[in-house]
Design a protein around this motif. Structure first.
Motif, short mmCIF file in Angstrom:
data_model
loop_
_atom_site.label_atom_id
_atom_site.label_comp_id
_atom_site.label_asym_id
_atom_site.label_seq_id
_atom_site.Cartn_x
_atom_site.Cartn_y
_atom_site.Cartn_z
N LYS A 21 6.96 9.68 -6.16
CA LYS A 21 8.20 10.60 -6.21
C LYS A 21 9.46 10.05 -6.62
O LYS A 21 10.23 10.90 -7.07
N LEU A 22 9.65 9.04 -6.21
CA LEU A 22 11.10 8.33 -6.45
C LEU A 22 11.14 7.57 -7.79
O LEU A 22 10.23 6.63 -8.27
N GLN A 23 11.79 7.87 -8.47
CA GLN A 23 12.12 7.22 -10.11
C GLN A 23 13.58 6.71 -10.05
O GLN A 23 14.41 7.44 -10.16
N HIS A 24 13.93 5.36 -10.18
CA HIS A 24 15.23 4.85 -10.19
C HIS A 24 14.96 3.42 -10.74
O HIS A 24 14.17 2.86 -10.36
N LYS A 25 16.26 3.02 -11.35
CA LYS A 25 15.92 1.58 -12.26
C LYS A 25 16.13 0.62 -11.23
O LYS A 25 15.74 -0.50 -11.55
N ASN A 26 16.30 0.82 -9.87
CA ASN A 26 16.22 -0.11 -8.70
C ASN A 26 15.44 -0.05 -7.72
O ASN A 26 15.70 -0.66 -6.96
N LEU A 27 14.47 0.58 -8.31
CA LEU A 27 13.27 0.88 -7.39
C LEU A 27 11.97 0.32 -8.11
O LEU A 27 11.85 0.56 -9.44
N VAL A 28 11.21 -0.43 -7.57
CA VAL A 28 9.95 -0.68 -8.22
C VAL A 28 9.08 0.28 -8.66
O VAL A 28 8.94 1.26 -7.85
N LYS A 29 8.48 0.11 -9.83
CA LYS A 29 7.80 1.39 -10.42
C LYS A 29 6.04 1.33 -10.26
O LYS A 29 5.62 0.11 -10.29
N LEU A 30 5.76 2.11 -9.39
CA LEU A 30 4.26 2.41 -9.18
C LEU A 30 3.61 2.84 -10.23
O LEU A 30 3.73 4.07 -10.93
N LEU A 31 2.48 2.16 -10.84
CA LEU A 31 1.85 2.50 -12.01
C LEU A 31 0.37 3.07 -11.58
O LEU A 31 -0.23 4.24 -12.50
N GLY A 32 0.03 3.07 -10.09
CA GLY A 32 -1.17 3.71 -10.00
C GLY A 32 -1.75 2.91 -8.46
O GLY A 32 -1.01 2.13 -7.80
N TYR A 33 -2.99 3.50 -8.36
CA TYR A 33 -3.52 2.85 -7.23
C TYR A 33 -5.02 3.08 -7.26
O TYR A 33 -5.59 3.62 -8.12
N CYS A 34 -5.86 2.29 -6.26
CA CYS A 34 -6.98 2.46 -6.21
C CYS A 34 -7.59 2.52 -4.68
O CYS A 34 -7.33 1.61 -3.97
N ALA A 35 -8.37 3.57 -4.35
CA ALA A 35 -8.95 3.88 -3.25
C ALA A 35 -10.46 3.81 -3.09
O ALA A 35 -11.07 4.95 -3.11
N SER A 36 -10.95 2.72 -3.09
CA SER A 36 -12.42 2.65 -3.16
C SER A 36 -13.07 2.46 -1.73
O SER A 36 -12.30 2.25 -0.96
N PRO A 37 -14.15 2.63 -1.38
CA PRO A 37 -14.92 2.74 -0.01
C PRO A 37 -14.49 1.16 0.58
O PRO A 37 -14.33 1.23 1.86
N LYS A 38 -14.28 0.19 -0.22
CA LYS A 38 -14.14 -1.23 0.46
C LYS A 38 -12.64 -1.85 0.17
O LYS A 38 -12.37 -2.75 0.71
N GLU A 39 -12.11 -1.15 -0.72
CA GLU A 39 -10.64 -1.77 -1.23
C GLU A 39 -9.71 -0.50 -1.26
O GLU A 39 -9.77 0.45 -1.76
N SER A 40 -8.36 -1.05 -0.79
CA SER A 40 -7.09 0.01 -1.03
C SER A 40 -6.22 -1.10 -1.67
O SER A 40 -5.65 -2.03 -1.31
N LEU A 41 -5.87 -0.44 -3.10
CA LEU A 41 -4.95 -1.32 -3.95
C LEU A 41 -3.76 -0.75 -4.46
O LEU A 41 -4.07 0.63 -4.61
N LEU A 42 -2.84 -1.23 -4.54
CA LEU A 42 -1.47 -0.41 -5.27
C LEU A 42 -1.07 -1.45 -6.56
O LEU A 42 -1.16 -2.61 -6.40
N VAL A 43 -0.93 -0.68 -7.52
CA VAL A 43 -0.87 -1.04 -8.82
C VAL A 43 0.72 -1.09 -9.17
O VAL A 43 1.11 0.14 -9.33
N TYR A 44 1.60 -2.03 -9.24
CA TYR A 44 2.74 -1.99 -9.91
C TYR A 44 3.23 -2.56 -11.27
O TYR A 44 2.46 -3.52 -11.68
#
Length: 343
Positions: free
Chosen positions: A72-95
């Motif tokens: 929800k947050l978009q600003h040049k001084n905030l890191v940009k979230l590209l996506g995520y992965c929520a598999s049964p064994k792994e929880s990942l955030l992609v920046y």
């Protein structure tokens, strides 16, 4: 919103291949969330992947919080979230990958510190302030970060700062001014006293953390409120003492020599001290901080003495927990104590 969040989901195999199966030589670091790896997508885009540790202080709740918040947050001084992965064994955030890592890697490294001239430091202070102003006042949702520290400020190729790590953040209603928690989360040395002692937090808790970072940037020293040295030697106490003795320029990092704008340095020291005032009501809003940093004619009040925790030995964290009955979760370099269910 859920449809938008779903559209950000990555396939686990895509991330596994991008990081060469989370190879050790691709590891960038680790924090309360877990390990962070560098990766490269098939098209050549570089990414940073946060991998939720099975023993992490943060869990699925924080994972989902960070996805929703950063999406929800978009600003040049905030890191940009590209996506995520929520598999049964792994929880990942992609920046987005930021090549210069975090502020602390430069500020407290004698070899790298030389690249931080005063103009770069001032721009970093101003950028962090703008990012916080957005979180607190300008975005559609009011956000309290709750774990703002130098290691959560990432730097891009031009040394522009981006606030990162929203796993411990809290949403506020439009007219809400304060929240309470039964679990204290954050990093000793950056916590506002009212939050560390009672669990009360607000945007002014972030303002306090910002003030600590400002004084760290000016001095090139890490704040250690819970170090083995007497508290009189801690950064915040030294900054206040030098200001009170009319010798604030003695706080400046010797690495800078005489290459700095005296007026800007004095303004930053004064703002840093105002932001770490003991009582939250005495701390400025980020709108006022940004205006002052932008050169607007704002009359800044005289700082009062900041709050200092007791006798400041390493064991004081647990002493405080015993004394005030508050559980502590520390996400920085010191020991993590009891973990309680999220409030």
């Amino acid at each position: 919103m859920q449809r938008f969040v779903d559209s950000l989901q990555f396939d686990f195999n895509t991330i596994r291949l991008a990081t060469h199966n989370f190879a050790v030589n691709n590891k960038l670091g680790e924090g309360g969330f877990g390990e962070v790896y560098k990766g490269e997508l098939e098209g050549g885009q570089e990414i940073a992947v946060k991998r939720l540790s099975k023993n992490s202080v943060q869990g699925i709740a924080e994972f989902k919080t960070e996805i929703v918040l950063v999406a929800k947050l978009q600003h040049k001084n905030l890191v940009k979230l590209l996506g995520y992965c929520a598999s049964p064994k792994e929880s990942l955030l992609v920046y987005e990958f930021l090549p210069n890592s975090s502020l602390d890697k430069f500020l407290f490294d004698p070899a790298k510190k030389s690249s931080l001239d005063w103009q770069t430091r001032f721009n970093i202070i101003s950028g962090i302030a703008r990012g916080l102003q957005y979180l607190h006042e300008d975005s559609r949702i009011k956000v309290v970060h709750r774990d703002l520290k130098s290691s959560n400020i990432l730097l891009d190729e031009a040394m522009n700062p981006k606030i990162a790590d929203f796993g411990l953040a809290r949403l506020f209603e439009v007219d809400q001014t304060q929240g309470d928690t039964k679990r204290i989360v954050g990093t000793y040395g950056y916590m506002a006293p009212e939050y560390a002692i009672t669990g009360h937090y607000s945007v002014k808790s972030d303002v306090y953390s910002f003030g600590v970072i400002v004084l760290e940037i000016v001095s090139g020293q890490r704040n250690r409120s819970f170090g083995r040295l007497p508290l009189g030697e801690a950064l915040l106490h030294r900054a206040w003492r030098l200001w009170n003795e009319d010798e604030p320029l003695n706080l400046i990092d010797t690495q800078l020599g005489d290459s700095f704008e005296q007026e800007e340095v004095l303004k930053c020291i004064q703002l840093g001290l105002l932001c770490i005032q003991e009582h939250a009501i005495d701390r400025p809003r980020m709108t006022s901080v940004v205006a002052a940093l932008n050169g607007q004619a704002i009359r800044l009040p005289t700082p009062k003495p900041p709050h200092f925790f007791g006798s400041a030995v390493v064991d004081e964290a647990s002493d405080m927990a015993d004394r005030y009955g508050a559980p502590y979760v520390h996400t920085g370099d010191e020991t993590i104590t009891n973990v309680y269910s999220r409030d």
